[in-house]
Design an enzyme around this catalytic site. Structure first.
Site, PDB file in Angstrom:
ATOM      1  N   ASP A   1      -8.963   3.443  -2.787  1.00 19.16           N
ATOM      2  CA  ASP A   1      -9.949   3.833  -1.772  1.00 19.16           C
ATOM      3  C   ASP A   1     -11.211   4.392  -2.426  1.00 19.16           C
ATOM      4  O   ASP A   1     -11.427   5.615  -2.494  1.00 19.16           O
ATOM      5  CB  ASP A   1      -9.338   4.870  -0.826  1.00 19.16           C
ATOM      6  CG  ASP A   1      -8.166   4.311  -0.039  1.00 19.16           C
ATOM      7  OD1 ASP A   1      -7.971   3.081  -0.065  1.00 19.16           O
ATOM      8  OD2 ASP A   1      -7.447   5.101   0.590  1.00 19.16           O
TER       9      ASP A   1
ATOM     10  N   ASP B   1       0.842  -1.199   0.000  1.00 22.56           N
ATOM     11  CA  ASP B   1       0.000   0.000   0.000  1.00 22.56           C
ATOM     12  C   ASP B   1       0.878   1.251   0.000  1.00 22.56           C
ATOM     13  O   ASP B   1       2.099   1.175   0.168  1.00 22.56           O
ATOM     14  CB  ASP B   1      -0.896  -0.024   1.240  1.00 22.56           C
ATOM     15  CG  ASP B   1      -2.093   0.904   1.127  1.00 22.56           C
ATOM     16  OD1 ASP B   1      -2.442   1.316   0.002  1.00 22.56           O
ATOM     17  OD2 ASP B   1      -2.693   1.215   2.169  1.00 22.56           O
TER      18      ASP B   1
ATOM     19  N   GLU C   1       2.403   5.023  -4.146  1.00 21.18           N
ATOM     20  CA  GLU C   1       2.419   5.977  -5.260  1.00 21.18           C
ATOM     21  C   GLU C   1       3.794   6.630  -5.462  1.00 21.18           C
ATOM     22  O   GLU C   1       4.120   6.896  -6.634  1.00 21.18           O
ATOM     23  CB  GLU C   1       1.339   7.044  -5.036  1.00 21.18           C
ATOM     24  CG  GLU C   1      -0.069   6.547  -5.176  1.00 21.18           C
ATOM     25  CD  GLU C   1      -0.496   5.629  -4.022  1.00 21.18           C
ATOM     26  OE1 GLU C   1      -1.336   4.761  -4.253  1.00 21.18           O
ATOM     27  OE2 GLU C   1       0.035   5.774  -2.903  1.00 21.18           O
TER      28      GLU C   1
END
Length: 682
Positions: free
Chosen positions: A514, A433, A436
């Site tokens: 999300d 997670d 990015e």
């Protein structure tokens, strides 16, 4: 103000305050977001084009054209694929790429000739035509049909930007580009090529998590072609926004290098694209089943309770996820020994009950001298640094963190070695997670991340985060996979990432981040997963039920019924929201959820075959209906899709809907439940 808004949003996410409060904060941020990532024109200043061709050289399947201001190299790499490079300095070093998986190009017979002042490089399936007077490049079929052509010459900016300008044909639909919070046909808008954690997104927000610089064009007659831009810098893909019939793809640095794949079916283009960038690995069979997650199931007694409820209620489930609260103070590769006093024992119990366990990890490593992972990272010198040689530091969940430089082989080896404890405890898969990568409360960007000027090793060539940002998540997943394969040799792996780049499919699977508990997000799941599949990322799916916000029973079962037919089938929910398990909404919803999940398991032999097709030939697992029928009317349809080539799915993505009309391409169709026959075309 910007820094304050980001800090407050991050804090609200961490403590899980209600969606309505966070949504207000996002609405305050949105004007700044739009200003930063809106439909901006290319930078002002001097743009330079190659100019007329002065001479050219032929070397087998390669033509190098010396123009007034630059050189262009065109190479036939296969019968149906060409590579085009623009170099103002006239030099063509061996290109480096994180995306391209091969350099063993197929032997290809070509011919080079001049035709009406143009220079033509032709294979048996495709012709590249370069205009002598302008350096414009076009691609045609052997019978002269234009597939794609420069609307203006390739260009570069004095500040380092590069751009390609191509014509969009009448009736051409636009697809690919990774994850986009839009419908199936992307034409008419501008999209950022920059991986971003928007913290919460709605339809029309851009960018979001997963940018892939691969464009799939489908002409009015159904002929498809692909453009893959092998450039990881921040970019922009304008698909007819600034000018209705122009496609402009630009990058803020690097070489203008693209691959053209053309003129055939969507399946043929995707097969060639994934031949170039690699194909997905077959996942373990259990990863195709139903999976249950929440931020977070803690302590261990809660995990046992969830597992026991699935078995007691006879609801199939293969995987339980552990989100960040299983860690010791959010320190990666650890577990909280108060909440999980016997972590290996818990996992053994879950295994005995038929569950697999997947744990989350993040790239941020807490700055803490008492933390073994941090100390070893300092000793191995694997963390990112500022240009002055000091470590880059920014806050994420555990507080101030350093971040591994995954563009360094040494850092990847170090990261892979950190998995020993988790895998030794019995963990079956890893969920990567925040890759990015995202950091908290950095000023000046709606997608807070590592600053552009932070240095990266880039396999020894040196570079900065502006170039490495989009490959960061892909390389984190690659590093994690290295550890999994080392510790579990000979086994198939489940390695998931939230953000990555072209070619990531050969290392990882993904999910759509999300999302929100709205009916529109349910429908948006379809177009997102379809376009990811059309970008080479076949194994993906949404958080069933919506990650953020309150889901009611009707929405949950409709999403469950959709999720049963998507490649990745997992329910997930943010903290402090109501329970989100198949039985959480009482009856009749529990029985409907059980039926949807059981349908998934009945279809597993078929779904498994589709995964094998993706692994061997690069075909998406779910596909737009226009892959069956060239009728342009199908290009906008994002509430029906194909699961493989033989099963059409038409979910009900609206509140209160008990039935819906279904249109089908011309063929003989049979109802899966009613056993009805339909001749299609209606």
């Amino acid at each position: 103000m910007w820094k304050t808004l980001n800090f407050v949003i991050g804090a609200l996410r961490r403590i899980g305050l209600p969606t309505t409060i966070r949504t207000l904060m996002y609405s305050l941020r949105r004007p700044i977001y739009d200003a930063r990532f809106g439909e901006a024109e290319l930078p002002d200043g001097t743009w330079i084009t190659p100019g007329p061709v002065e001479s050219y050289e032929v070397d087998g399947p390669t033509v190098t054209l010396r123009c007034v201001n630059a050189s262009i190299r065109v190479e036939a790499l296969s019968e149906d694929m060409f590579r085009v490079r623009l170099r103002p300095d006239g030099d063509f070093p061996q290109p480096f790429s994180y995306a391209v998986a091969r350099d063993d190009w197929e032997p290809v017979q070509t011919e080079v000739f001049e035709d009406a002042g143009d220079i033509v490089l032709r294979t048996g399936q495709l012709a590249c035509v370069i205009g002598r007077d302008s350096g414009r490049v076009s691609f045609k079929t052997p019978d002269g049909k234009v597939l794609s052509s420069d609307e203006a010459p390739m260009s570069w900016h004095e500040g380092g930007d590069v751009a390609l300008h191509r014509s969009l044909q009448p009736g051409e639909s636009c697809h690919g580009l990774g994850q986009r919070a839009f419908g199936l046909n992307l034409r008419g808008r501008c999209y950022m090529l920059w991986n971003c954690d928007p913290a919460n997104y709605d339809r029309g927000d851009d960018p979001v998590y997963y940018s892939i610089p691969f464009y799939l064009g489908v002409l009015a007659d159904g002929t498809a072609y692909g453009l893959f831009f092998d450039n990881s810098h921040r970019g922009r893909a304008d698909l007819g926004a600034a000018r209705k019939n122009r496609l402009t793809v630009s990058f803020e640095g690097g070489e203008l290098r693209y691959y053209f794949i053309g003129g055939g079916t969507v399946e043929a283009v995707l097969s060639r694209y994934t031949w170039l960038t690699g194909r997905m690995r077959m996942p373990p069979l259990w990863a195709l089943g139903y999976q249950q997650s929440r931020w977070s199931y803690v302590p261990d007694s809660k995990v046992r309770e969830i597992a026991d409820e699935f078995r007691r209620r006879r609801i199939p489930c293969d995987v339980i996820y552990l989100d960040i609260d299983y860690m010791d103070g959010f320190r990666c590769f650890t577990w909280d020994r108060r909440k999980f006093p016997d972590f290996p024992g818990l996992i053994r119990e879950l295994h005995d009950k038929g569950f697999h366990v997947v744990t989350i990890i993040d790239p941020g490593i807490k700055v803490d001298e008492g933390y073994d992972v941090y100390r070893s990272g300092i000793e191995r010198d694997v963390f990112l640094k500022y240009p002055d040689g000091t470590y880059f530091t920014a806050p994420v969940w555990p507080g101030d963190c350093h971040f591994p430089d995954f563009t360094s082989p040494a850092a990847r080896e170090w990261w892979a070695g950190q998995l020993d404890d988790l895998i030794g405890a019995g963990v079956d898969g890893i969920w990567n997670d925040m890759c990015e990568p995202v950091v908290f409360a950095l000023e000046g960007d709606p997608c807070p991340t590592i600053p552009d000027y932070v240095r990266h090793y880039m396999e020894g060539m040196g570079g900065d985060h502006a170039e490495a940002h989009n490959v960061y998540g892909m390389l984190m997943g690659r590093s994690t996979l290295m550890g999994l394969e080392r510790l579990r040799p000979g086994k198939r792996q489940l390695c998931i990432v939230r953000a990555a780049y072209a070619g990531a499919q050969r290392y990882v699977s993904s999910w759509t981040g999300d999302n929100r508990a709205t009916w529109d997000h349910l429908r948006l799941s379809i177009s997102m997963v379809l376009n990811l599949g059309l970008s080479g990322m076949a194994f993906t799916g949404p958080d069933v039920g919506g990650f953020d916000g309150v889901t009611d029973g009707e929405m949950f079962v409709r999403w469950m019924q959709l999720g049963a037919f998507l490649p990745f089938f997992r329910a997930h929910k943010i903290s402090l929201m109501p329970p989100h398990e198949p039985w959480s909404f009482g009856q009749p919803y529990e029985d409907i959820c059980r039926d949807a999940i059981e349908t998934r398991y009945r279809l597993l032999p078929y779904i498994y075959t589709l995964f094998a097709e993706a692994a061997t030939d690069g075909q998406p697992i779910i596909r737009p209906i226009f892959t069956l029928d060239p009728d342009p009317a199908w290009r906008e349809v994002d509430d029906q899709f194909m699961l493989g080539a033989d099963l059409m799915i038409a979910p009900a993505p609206d509140a209160g809907r008990r039935e819906r009309g279904v249109r089908s391409p011309p063929a003989i169709w049979y109802g899966a439940t009613e056993r009805t026959r339909d001749d299609g075309g209606k």
